[in-house]
Design an enzyme around this catalytic site. Structure first.
Site, PDB file in Angstrom:
ATOM      1  N   ARG A 127      35.975  38.531  33.965  1.00 33.87           N
ATOM      2  CA  ARG A 127      36.139  39.825  33.141  1.00 33.87           C
ATOM      3  C   ARG A 127      37.284  40.574  33.273  1.00 33.87           C
ATOM      4  O   ARG A 127      38.208  40.100  34.028  1.00 33.87           O
ATOM      5  CB  ARG A 127      34.925  40.939  33.773  1.00 33.87           C
ATOM      6  N   ASN A 165      35.388  49.940  31.745  1.00 36.33           N
ATOM      7  CA  ASN A 165      35.012  49.842  33.264  1.00 36.33           C
ATOM      8  C   ASN A 165      36.125  49.704  34.280  1.00 36.33           C
ATOM      9  O   ASN A 165      36.932  48.779  34.165  1.00 36.33           O
ATOM     10  CB  ASN A 165      33.889  48.784  33.574  1.00 36.33           C
ATOM     11  N   GLU A 166      36.093  50.700  35.260  1.00 35.93           N
ATOM     12  CA  GLU A 166      37.177  50.479  36.109  1.00 35.93           C
ATOM     13  C   GLU A 166      38.415  49.791  35.603  1.00 35.93           C
ATOM     14  O   GLU A 166      38.810  48.871  35.798  1.00 35.93           O
ATOM     15  CB  GLU A 166      36.660  49.368  37.285  1.00 35.93           C
ATOM     16  N   GLU A 322      29.347  54.616  40.942  1.00 38.51           N
ATOM     17  CA  GLU A 322      28.715  53.321  41.649  1.00 38.51           C
ATOM     18  C   GLU A 322      28.798  53.423  43.110  1.00 38.51           C
ATOM     19  O   GLU A 322      29.850  53.848  43.355  1.00 38.51           O
ATOM     20  CB  GLU A 322      29.418  52.068  41.085  1.00 38.51           C
ATOM     21  N   TRP A 330      32.006  40.943  47.576  1.00 32.72           N
ATOM     22  CA  TRP A 330      33.240  40.525  47.210  1.00 32.72           C
ATOM     23  C   TRP A 330      33.749  40.670  48.507  1.00 32.72           C
ATOM     24  O   TRP A 330      35.281  40.453  48.446  1.00 32.72           O
ATOM     25  CB  TRP A 330      33.690  41.271  46.141  1.00 32.72           C
ATOM     26  N   GLU A 370      27.904  37.985  40.296  1.00 29.91           N
ATOM     27  CA  GLU A 370      27.384  39.068  41.458  1.00 29.91           C
ATOM     28  C   GLU A 370      25.958  38.946  42.095  1.00 29.91           C
ATOM     29  O   GLU A 370      25.366  40.183  42.351  1.00 29.91           O
ATOM     30  CB  GLU A 370      27.575  40.430  40.878  1.00 29.91           C
ATOM     31  N   PHE A 372      24.677  37.917  44.873  1.00 23.62           N
ATOM     32  CA  PHE A 372      24.520  38.409  46.072  1.00 23.62           C
ATOM     33  C   PHE A 372      24.975  39.956  46.491  1.00 23.62           C
ATOM     34  O   PHE A 372      25.040  40.213  47.636  1.00 23.62           O
ATOM     35  CB  PHE A 372      25.204  37.380  47.177  1.00 23.62           C
ATOM     36  N   HIS A 373      25.174  40.677  45.368  1.00 22.98           N
ATOM     37  CA  HIS A 373      25.373  42.076  45.566  1.00 22.98           C
ATOM     38  C   HIS A 373      24.039  42.670  45.434  1.00 22.98           C
ATOM     39  O   HIS A 373      23.215  42.380  44.425  1.00 22.98           O
ATOM     40  CB  HIS A 373      26.199  42.473  44.210  1.00 22.98           C
TER      41      HIS A 373
HETATM   42  C1  GLA Z   1      32.725  47.385  40.498  1.00 18.52           C
HETATM   43  C2  GLA Z   1      32.093  47.206  39.121  1.00 18.52           C
HETATM   44  C3  GLA Z   1      30.898  46.670  38.740  1.00 18.52           C
HETATM   45  C4  GLA Z   1      30.359  45.680  39.866  1.00 18.52           C
HETATM   46  C5  GLA Z   1      30.664  46.405  41.288  1.00 18.52           C
HETATM   47  C6  GLA Z   1      30.374  45.423  42.599  1.00 18.52           C
HETATM   48  O1  GLA Z   1      32.388  48.432  40.906  1.00 18.52           O
HETATM   49  O2  GLA Z   1      32.413  48.195  38.351  1.00 18.52           O
HETATM   50  O3  GLA Z   1      30.542  46.277  37.568  1.00 18.52           O
HETATM   51  O4  GLA Z   1      31.054  44.638  39.742  1.00 18.52           O
HETATM   52  O5  GLA Z   1      32.063  46.618  41.489  1.00 18.52           O
HETATM   53  O6  GLA Z   1      30.645  46.080  43.841  1.00 18.52           O
END
Ligand code: GLA
Length: 704
Positions: A127, A165-166, A322, A330, A370, A372-373
């Site tokens: 991504r 996003n981020e 978040e 991660w 993700e 295992f998140h």
């Molecule tokens: C970031 C991203 C999310 C996700 C989380 C996982 O914050 O914005 O999409 O990948 O990490 O911790």
């Protein structure tokens, strides 16, 4: 027992909540229904209702599902999701879905893929694989944002917009030819003439003058240290390029969906993005806060992130966009959150100004990177500890509705500036062990420990509302910033400035004549030489040769005296006193007997200086002395690991400890979470929280 700190200088009032239509604190998480069969959606809505979820972020990574090719949206699925949410009274923070460009766009425009400093072009397959300067990416992203706004601006579920996003998370900068051209344009706008750029970058050194704009490149991999001015400007440029991506989408959204708040999620102390510049273009500031549950100080760094987020937004309520309900996936080893930790860190955010507590993500993924998140609905389903904590937190947040919209007032501020961060952590410096956020944490910790609300303030911002400023390693300072600090002290404020501050100008050029050139008079000293300490080395510190005014509480060690075993680490300045009093001296080594920390009256105020990094006990005393000089009340005796934060008329007492702890509240008080009057003495069980209504009563006290 001493008094707990009072509210800040401005009387508590209500500011506008982030989403007033929610009538309280927002609760929820990232919702990715496109990753699940449609048959699960009804269950999602039922479980969201059970948990008290009222806001979900929808579609952050759904570009391909929304637009499987150029042109029209295939948004029927999103229509149905939003209708389901609206039917249940759940609002959506609708994403523009532009953080992960689809394979078809990359195939049509391979130049979208970003290039690293060593010339590697990154591939499709995860991504955020886009060059921020790519016209094809920007155009496609704005097009998608426009189509979404056109379709959903008036949808009853859509409460706000979430762009990208981020920004910068995986690709903070791109070094491709498109970026090189954009960098040149940016530089031309800054400097106008090439000679000015050569002068700013010190082109005479190592034969780096440019004779044509076309020769200027991004700071790609070089044989040895790159040009510091070039690297600093590239950091500025890269933050601005990402911001331009955000702004392009924002313009489309505000034109087609006027009045709906727009945000993107910051990442706390994340170096690539200058949040002070960005936040000015956001209706609501939001952040992702992921602390390591294995870190016993997770709550300290988490508190810093909360305060930073509130501060970059100018004190407005903000969104915790978040966090992980339990483990992330991660880190090398991913511990689950301890029982109660999700709750404690969530309420910490509310205490520090958040009007929203969201997580990544609603349902733990079964597929993809993700899987295992943790999620609010874990793999194990609802018969699980995480789900029970999720439901219980939802109920508590509803009880905290009266807190929404209240401001957090601070009398102290830590000066923070991204441009300084970029320059400070450039290479070829006296020590590469000096990391800004580590030092910020060292100075912030005693404030947290003392229950002192603190903001993070830009050096050029209006400081007049504060009594105390802490200035950790403000290596790069503009003339305006330096004068702002000087005036703050002259007008009666107290400043505590550390080593490696006031060293360079905005082009990373050294200010000559003895450090710190802009503040020698303010501090009453001159530093002739910088003498960093090797990693792991500790130099003994001793009390002052001559006693200085002691403002410590009765029974405490004299202010300025070094506690037994006091040491300095990381740094030593060779300080020549020019009016300042020594508070600490080096007790060994070639600076034996010379000042290590000083205090100087200047104008109506006081300026402290730290020429080394003292151990935490000694530093705590010095920060405590600065607080007392400033008239900032400290809650002495608050047990370490227990946080006391005032928001409006509410005092949050949050234990991050895994054992019970006793507190003296000074009087009986109403706890908003239970509706029960508690105190004066309370035994707080492990990771327990009180939200006390302090209006009208005497200030609480600690049992310390
Ligand atoms: C970031 C991203 C999310 C996700 C989380 C996982 O914050 O914005 O999409 O990948 O990490 O911790």
């Amino acid at each position: 027992m001493v008094n707990a700190p009072g509210a800040g200088p401005v009387s508590a009032g209500t500011v506008r909540s982030v989403l007033p239509q929610l009538g309280g604190i927002a609760y929820g998480g990232d919702y990715n229904p496109e990753q699940w069969p449609e048959s699960t959606w009804a269950q999602d809505i039922r479980l969201m209702t059970e948990a008290g979820v009222n806001l979900v972020t929808v579609g952050v990574f759904s570009w391909t599902r929304l637009q499987p090719g150029p042109g029209e949206l295939t948004a029927g699925w999103l229509d149905r999701v939003l209708d389901l949410l609206a039917g249940a009274g759940i609002k959506a923070d609708l994403a523009t879905a532009t953080a992960s460009p689809p394979a078809w766009l990359v195939a049509a425009h391979p130049e979208i893929l970003p290039v690293t400093a060593d010339g590697t072009r990154l591939s499709f397959g995860s991504r955020q694989h886009y060059c921020p300067s790519s016209p094809a990416y920007r155009e496609a992203a704005a097009d998608l944002a426009g189509r979404l706004a056109g379709r959903y601006a008036d949808h009853p579920a859509v409460a706000m917009w979430h762009i990208g996003n981020e920004y910068g998370c995986h690709v903070p900068a791109c070094y491709c030819e498109t970026s090189a051209r954009a960098f040149r344009r940016w530089l031309q706008a800054q400097y106008g003439e090439l000679d000015k750029l050569n002068d700013a970058w010190g082109g005479a050194v190592w034969s780096q003058d440019y004779t044509s704009w076309e020769q200027v490149q991004p700071p790609r991999v070089t044989p040895t240290f790159g040009n510091p001015g070039q690297r600093l400007d590239f950091a500025r440029f890269s933050s601005d390029e990402l911001l331009a991506c955000y702004t392009a989408e924002r313009e489309v959204l505000t034109a087609r969906s006027p009045g709906k708040p727009v945000t993107t999620n910051f990442m706390g102390f994340f170096r690539p993005v200058d949040q002070f510049r960005w936040a000015a273009r956001m209706d609501a500031v939001s952040v992702d806060n992921y602390q390591d549950p294995a870190d016993p100080e997770a709550h300290v760094f988490s508190a810093m992130v909360c305060d930073l987020t509130r501060s970059v937004g100018g004190g407005r309520p903000w969104l915790l966009m978040e966090q992980a309900p339990s483990a992330v996936n991660w880190r090398a080893v991913n511990l689950p959150k301890a029982p109660g930790q999700y709750r404690a860190l969530s309420l910490q955010a509310v205490a520090r100004g958040a009007d929203a507590v969201l997580s990544f993500q609603w349902r733990a993924a079964a597929t993809g990177a993700e899987r295992f998140h943790s999620g609010m609905v874990p793999h194990a389903g609802t018969d699980s500890r995480v789900w029970r904590e999720v439901v219980s937190l939802g109920a508590e947040l509803r009880r905290l509705a009266p807190v929404a919209g209240h401001p957090v007032r601070a009398q102290a501020a830590v000066l923070f500036d991204w441009e300084n961060w970029w320059a400070l952590e450039s290479d070829s410096h006296p020590s590469s062990s000096l990391r800004l956020t580590d030092l910020v944490g060292e100075l912030y910790r005693p404030l947290l420990q003392g229950g002192v609300n603190a903001d993070f303030a830009h050096p050029e911002s209006d400081l007049s509302g504060y009594r105390l400023i802490l200035v950790p390693a403000l290596y790069l300072v503009t003339g305006a910033g330096a004068e702002n600090v000087r005036r703050f002290v002259a007008d009666g404020g107290t400043a505590l400035i550390t080593f490696f501050s006031g060293i360079v100008d905005p082009h990373d050029r050294v200010r000559l004549g003895g450090y710190p050139e802009p503040w020698r008079d303010l501090l009453g000293l001159r530093i002739e030489e910088l003498a960093p300490l090797p990693d792991g080395a500790a130099v003994r510190l001793e009390g002052p040769a001559a006693p200085v005014a002691d403002t410590a509480p009765a029974g405490a060690a004299p202010a300025g005296a070094a506690p037994a075993g006091a040491v300095g680490r990381l740094w030593q300045d060779v300080i020549e006193l020019r009016g300042a009093d020594p508070l600490l001296t080096f007790g060994e080594g070639y600076l034996d007997g010379q000042p290590a920390a000083t205090r100087h009256d200047y104008g109506q105020g006081t300026a402290f200086y730290l020429g080394t990094l003292p151990d935490r006990t000694t530093l705590g005393r010095l920060v405590g002395q600065a607080c007392r000089d400033a008239g900032v009340p400290l809650w002495t005796g608050l047990p370490p690991g227990v946080e006391a934060v005032r928001r409006g008329g509410y005092l949050f007492l949050i234990s991050h400890l895994d054992r019970p702890v006793e507190l003296d509240l000074g009087a009986k008080r109403l706890d908003l979470l239970t509706g029960v009057r508690v105190g004066p003495r309370v035994l707080l069980p492990q990771r327990e929280i009180l939200v006390l209504d302090t209006e009208g009563g005497p200030p609480p006290r600690s049992a310390g």
